[in-house]
Write a protein that holds these residues in place. Structure first.
Motif, PDB file in Angstrom:
ATOM      1  N   ALA A 203       1.005  -1.332  -0.018  1.00 48.08           N
ATOM      2  CA  ALA A 203       0.280  -0.698   0.261  1.00 48.08           C
ATOM      3  C   ALA A 203       0.585   1.021  -0.094  1.00 48.08           C
ATOM      4  N   ILE A 204       1.905   0.998   0.652  1.00 48.93           N
ATOM      5  CA  ILE A 204       3.015   2.103   0.765  1.00 48.93           C
ATOM      6  C   ILE A 204       3.764   2.154  -0.909  1.00 48.93           C
ATOM      7  N   SER A 205       3.766   1.263  -1.041  1.00 51.00           N
ATOM      8  CA  SER A 205       4.577   1.787  -2.412  1.00 51.00           C
ATOM      9  C   SER A 205       2.913   2.802  -3.167  1.00 51.00           C
ATOM     10  N   GLY A 206       2.523   1.667  -3.293  1.00 46.21           N
ATOM     11  CA  GLY A 206       1.397   2.219  -4.038  1.00 46.21           C
ATOM     12  C   GLY A 206       0.677   3.469  -4.284  1.00 46.21           C
ATOM     13  N   VAL A 207       1.002   4.424  -3.280  1.00 47.51           N
ATOM     14  CA  VAL A 207       1.351   5.259  -3.029  1.00 47.51           C
ATOM     15  C   VAL A 207       1.597   6.110  -3.077  1.00 47.51           C
TER      16      VAL A 207
END
Length: 239
Positions: A203-207
């Protein structure tokens, strides 16, 4: 370069988090299968077989998705494919954590789906650095392939190094030792680490990839501008 190039900085941070996620996921597999699922099954060797099958099938699917990546990139764009695949990976891990499957083969299915999402990003991440270099050339008037690849490669090595530290720290934090390896409380926490941590990492990478500025329309426009610029430079050299 890191301070002044927003696209490079975002790509590096997103990649580091994904590498931490990927390598932690692979590291935790060495514990969630034999310790958590092995403790639930009458025959613990089935869990070890499931682990091997997950790695094999996951790699096969990562290769398969690499064949489709160019067409997906042409249609949707690298940045768009990247953040969608990362959020999808986060969703699969979060669902696994919520469902908490006691059947190891159900867990394997979710793991393979996550590998597909991981493969989508891994097949285009080095192509994305080319877009960063193209964008920098238009902005700076010169092409610095070596510098950009050097910084990006170093960042990936940094992520790989940090993953070893992270995996060990997480196991220590939950109280994992040789004596507690099959303690139900500890193995339950191992399952949490193997699912919730990757969900957060994806999720962090996606953001970061979502706010990555080189969208498809920007990349396409940059390609046209570079072609015009290079054609003009060639014409001037001929004159």
């Amino acid at each position: 370069m890191l301070i002044t190039d927003k696209a490079l900085l975002i790509l590096i941070i997103g990649t580091i988090f994904l590498l931490l996620t990927q390598l932690t996921m692979q590291s935790m597999a060495n514990y969630v299968f034999p310790n958590y699922y092995g403790g639930l099954m009458a025959d613990p060797s089935v869990a070890t077989t499931a682990q091997s099958m997950t790695s094999l099938i996951g790699c096969v699917f990562m290769i398969i998705i690499a064949f489709f990546a160019p067409k997906l990139v042409l249609k949707f764009g690298k940045r768009e494919l990247a953040f969608v695949s990362l959020f999808a990976g986060a969703a699969f891990f979060l669902i696994t954590y919520i469902v908490h499957p006691t059947n190891v083969w159900v867990f394997v299915i979710f793991q393979i789906l996550a590998y597909v999402c991981l493969g989508a990003f891994n097949s285009i991440c080095f192509a994305m650095i080319i877009d960063v270099i193209d964008n920098a050339e238009l902005r700076n008037g010169r092409r610095d392939d070596g510098k950009y690849y050097g910084v990006y490669s170093f960042a990936r090595k940094l992520g790989q190094a940090l993953s070893s530290l992270l995996s060990g720290a997480l196991l220590t934090a939950i109280g994992y030792t040789a004596e507690t390896a099959f303690d139900p409380v500890v193995t339950g926490k191992i399952f949490m680490l193997a699912t919730l941590i990757p969900a957060i990492g994806f999720a962090i990478s996606g953001v970061f990839l979502f706010i990555y500025p080189l969208k498809k329309k920007v990349v396409d426009a940059n390609a046209v501008k570079l072609d015009e610029m290079h054609a003009a430079e060639k014409q001037n050299e001929n004159q």
